[in-house]
Motif scaffolding. Structure first.
Motif, short mmCIF file in Angstrom:
data_model
loop_
_atom_site.label_atom_id
_atom_site.label_comp_id
_atom_site.label_asym_id
_atom_site.label_seq_id
_atom_site.Cartn_x
_atom_site.Cartn_y
_atom_site.Cartn_z
N ALA A 82 23.56 30.68 7.49
CA ALA A 82 23.67 29.84 8.69
C ALA A 82 24.66 28.70 8.57
CB ALA A 82 22.28 29.29 9.05
N GLY A 83 25.37 28.58 7.46
CA GLY A 83 26.33 27.50 7.30
C GLY A 83 25.72 26.31 6.59
N TRP A 84 26.58 25.46 6.03
CA TRP A 84 26.08 24.35 5.21
C TRP A 84 25.34 23.29 6.01
CZ3 TRP A 84 27.63 19.34 6.02
CH2 TRP A 84 28.82 19.14 6.75
N ARG A 85 25.68 23.13 7.29
CA ARG A 85 24.98 22.11 8.09
C ARG A 85 23.50 22.46 8.28
NH1 ARG A 85 28.73 18.59 10.32
NH2 ARG A 85 30.88 19.38 10.32
N ALA A 86 23.20 23.75 8.34
CA ALA A 86 21.82 24.18 8.51
C ALA A 86 20.95 23.74 7.33
CB ALA A 86 21.75 25.69 8.68
N VAL A 87 21.56 23.60 6.16
CA VAL A 87 20.82 23.15 4.97
C VAL A 87 20.18 21.79 5.23
CG1 VAL A 87 21.02 22.49 2.55
CG2 VAL A 87 22.30 24.47 3.41
N PHE A 88 20.94 20.89 5.83
CA PHE A 88 20.45 19.52 6.03
C PHE A 88 19.52 19.42 7.23
CE2 PHE A 88 24.44 19.24 3.66
CZ PHE A 88 23.95 18.65 2.50
N TRP A 89 19.69 20.29 8.23
CA TRP A 89 18.70 20.35 9.31
C TRP A 89 17.35 20.81 8.76
CZ3 TRP A 89 19.25 17.86 13.58
CH2 TRP A 89 20.50 17.71 14.18
N LEU A 90 17.39 21.82 7.89
CA LEU A 90 16.16 22.30 7.26
C LEU A 90 15.51 21.20 6.43
CD1 LEU A 90 14.16 24.54 6.44
CD2 LEU A 90 15.77 25.18 4.61
N ALA A 91 16.33 20.47 5.67
CA ALA A 91 15.81 19.39 4.83
C ALA A 91 15.12 18.32 5.67
CB ALA A 91 16.94 18.78 4.02
N ALA A 92 15.71 18.00 6.83
CA ALA A 92 15.09 17.00 7.71
C ALA A 92 13.72 17.45 8.18
CB ALA A 92 16.00 16.73 8.91
N GLY A 93 13.60 18.73 8.53
CA GLY A 93 12.31 19.26 8.94
C GLY A 93 11.27 19.21 7.83
N LEU A 94 11.71 19.48 6.60
CA LEU A 94 10.80 19.43 5.46
C LEU A 94 10.29 18.01 5.20
CD1 LEU A 94 12.55 21.85 2.95
CD2 LEU A 94 10.43 22.25 4.21
N MET A 95 11.13 17.01 5.49
CA MET A 95 10.70 15.63 5.29
C MET A 95 9.61 15.23 6.29
SD MET A 95 12.19 14.63 2.62
CE MET A 95 11.91 16.36 2.18
N VAL A 96 9.70 15.74 7.51
CA VAL A 96 8.64 15.47 8.49
C VAL A 96 7.33 16.08 8.00
CG1 VAL A 96 7.87 15.89 10.84
CG2 VAL A 96 10.27 15.32 10.41
N ALA A 97 7.40 17.33 7.51
CA ALA A 97 6.20 18.00 7.01
C ALA A 97 5.63 17.26 5.80
CB ALA A 97 6.53 19.44 6.64
N THR A 98 6.49 16.76 4.93
CA THR A 98 6.04 16.03 3.74
C THR A 98 5.34 14.73 4.13
OG1 THR A 98 7.88 16.95 2.46
CG2 THR A 98 6.77 15.03 1.54
N ALA A 99 5.90 14.02 5.10
CA ALA A 99 5.27 12.78 5.56
C ALA A 99 3.86 13.03 6.09
CB ALA A 99 6.14 12.12 6.63
N GLU A 113 0.86 -1.18 0.00
CA GLU A 113 0.00 0.00 0.00
C GLU A 113 0.90 1.23 0.00
OE1 GLU A 113 -2.01 3.16 0.46
OE2 GLU A 113 -1.18 2.65 2.44
N ARG A 114 0.73 2.10 -0.99
CA ARG A 114 1.75 3.12 -1.27
C ARG A 114 1.81 4.24 -0.25
NH1 ARG A 114 1.08 2.62 -7.76
NH2 ARG A 114 -0.68 1.36 -7.07
N ARG A 115 0.71 4.62 0.35
CA ARG A 115 0.76 5.69 1.34
C ARG A 115 1.63 5.28 2.52
NH1 ARG A 115 -4.73 7.98 3.90
NH2 ARG A 115 -4.66 5.95 4.93
N ARG A 116 1.45 4.07 3.00
CA ARG A 116 2.27 3.59 4.13
C ARG A 116 3.74 3.47 3.73
NH1 ARG A 116 0.19 -1.82 6.81
NH2 ARG A 116 -1.56 -0.40 7.18
N LEU A 117 3.99 2.99 2.52
CA LEU A 117 5.36 2.89 2.02
C LEU A 117 6.03 4.25 1.98
CD1 LEU A 117 7.72 1.39 0.61
CD2 LEU A 117 6.47 1.71 -1.56
N LEU A 118 5.32 5.26 1.51
CA LEU A 118 5.88 6.60 1.38
C LEU A 118 6.24 7.19 2.74
CD1 LEU A 118 3.46 7.89 -1.39
CD2 LEU A 118 5.93 7.58 -1.64
N VAL A 119 5.37 7.04 3.71
CA VAL A 119 5.65 7.57 5.05
C VAL A 119 6.86 6.87 5.67
CG1 VAL A 119 4.74 7.79 7.41
CG2 VAL A 119 3.27 8.31 5.44
N MET A 124 1.90 15.55 5.30
CA MET A 124 1.05 15.97 4.18
C MET A 124 0.56 14.76 3.37
SD MET A 124 2.01 18.45 0.95
CE MET A 124 3.26 17.30 0.32
N LEU A 125 1.47 13.84 3.03
CA LEU A 125 1.08 12.69 2.24
C LEU A 125 0.16 11.75 3.02
CD1 LEU A 125 4.37 11.78 0.33
CD2 LEU A 125 2.41 13.09 -0.48
N ARG A 126 0.42 11.62 4.31
CA ARG A 126 -0.45 10.76 5.14
C ARG A 126 -1.88 11.28 5.15
NH1 ARG A 126 -3.33 7.90 7.05
NH2 ARG A 126 -3.21 6.48 8.84
#
Length: 379
Positions: A146-163, A59-65, A165-167
């Motif tokens: 904010a430095g290059w490490r902040a880029v990946f912290w931001l990306a991690a937060g966006l993934m939580v929001a995306t999960a 089931e794709r929704r569960r797979l995506l999350v 949204m899709l759910r």
């Protein structure tokens, strides 16, 4: 679905405009940090081969999350990496889990009506390509502040929001097969063997996307180097010129719905090859570089949408596996382009990168001409 595809695929490209800054921070060579970008794309190819076929089985929704949860953890690992080796390992794992877009595209094709499938694919793929392009803008601006490490912290937060949204937004779509996992993977190879249209489209896709990896891996070195001396933010903003090409290529889906997918493929592949002439001039002329980028992205995205509109028609019950075969080759080619680009730039400079990038779509154009002549030959 277009928004989610763009936000997730961006994870594999955040490092590209800030390779110089990362190299300086971690006391590593630009060639070593360039391999981090390659590692992410290799991981993406692995995820395509091993995880995307599950879109037909689960089931794709569960797979995506589930995939997004794994991506979040790996992005945090990138943000905390103490050296380029650990950064490369984390980037590899981010690539493996960031195949959400490639589960969503065949799902969109399944949900769409037959007469609008090309446009729907074009919309989702435009979101995906915009995510690739805008990721560099975001990375450049955030790294500047904010430095290059902040880029990946931001990306991690966006993934939580995306999960989340899709759910909430995606429908529950039952699996289309009950094959065991190993048989599912073997069936991908069977599809490649049985479908000549799929094989041809894999070839055209690979011969254009390899040039994408060639260009974008090294352009950060050019713009940060003595010819331009741009900041991270400026390099990131420069990638916005590729948005014009991405938006223009959106109409490839509508044309494909009208039956022009095969003939427009040749034009898009040729545009990809010709763009490197302007990109070569762009070593010293920013306008030529900008127009070249727009044409490059137009050619690659137009070819890609044309390809997908054709091979998704082959087996409606196996769209995730068709996408696996196509996209694994596609991103393996991108990884090859990134690796060759990093080495070529060190040895032969920007001119060598442009020659390398032009070779592959030129071969693709010749193959399209040969294929077209054969189809028109009587008997």
């Amino acid at each position: 679905m277009a928004l989610a595809s763009g936000m997730v695929v961006a994870n594999s490209y955040y490092a590209q405009p800030v390779v110089g800054t990362i190299a300086e921070s971690l006391h590593a060579s630009t060639q070593s940090v360039g391999l981090v970008v390659t590692a992410s794309q290799i991981g993406y190819a692995v995820g395509l081969a091993l995880l995307v076929p599950l879109g037909d089985l689960l089931e794709r929704r569960r797979l995506l999350v589930t995939l997004l949860t794994g991506t979040t953890v790996c992005l945090i690992g990138m943000a905390l990496s103490p050296n380029w080796q650990m950064l490369g390992v984390a980037a590899l794992m981010v690539g493996v889990s960031s195949v959400v877009g490639q589960v969503l595209v065949p799902l969109a094709a399944t949900l769409a009506r037959a007469d609008e499938r090309g446009r729907v694919i074009g919309n989702v793929m435009t979101g995906l390509l915009l995510g690739i392009l805008l990721s560099r803008v975001v990375a450049g601006l955030v790294a500047q502040v904010a430095g290059w490490r902040a880029v990946f912290w931001l990306a991690a937060g966006l993934m939580v929001a995306t999960a989340v949204m899709l759910r909430r937004e995606l429908p529950v779509v039952p699996p289309s097969t009950q094959l065991p996992y190993r048989a599912l993977l073997r069936s991908v190879l069977r599809l490649v063997a049985d479908e000549p249209v799929l094989r041809r489209r894999m070839t055209y896709g690979a011969l254009t996307y390899v040039s994408f990896g060639v260009f974008w891996t090294s352009v950060g070195f050019l713009l940060a180097g003595p010819d331009y001396r741009w900041s991270d933010a400026s390099i990131g903003l420069f990638t916005l010129v590729g948005v014009a090409g991405a938006l223009a290529a959106k109409f490839a889906g509508a044309l494909a719905d009208r039956g022009y997918a095969r003939i427009q493929t040749g034009a898009f592949v040729a545009i990809t090859a010709l763009s490197f002439g302007l990109l070569a001039i762009g070593r010293h002329h920013v306008i030529a570089l900008g127009v070249g980028v727009a044409l490059l992205d137009l050619g690659i995205q137009g070819t890609h949408i044309s390809n997908q509109s054709l091979f998704y028609r082959l087996r409606p019950d196996a769209r995730s596996r068709l996408n696996t075969a196509y996209m694994t080759t596609y991103f393996a080619a991108g990884s090859l382009g990134s690796a060759l680009s990093a080495v070529t730039y060190v040895g032969y400079g920007w001119a060598g990168v442009c020659v390398l990038g032009a070779v592959f779509p030129t071969v693709g154009t010749l193959l399209w001409i040969i294929e077209t002549l054969r189809e028109r030959r009587p008997g």
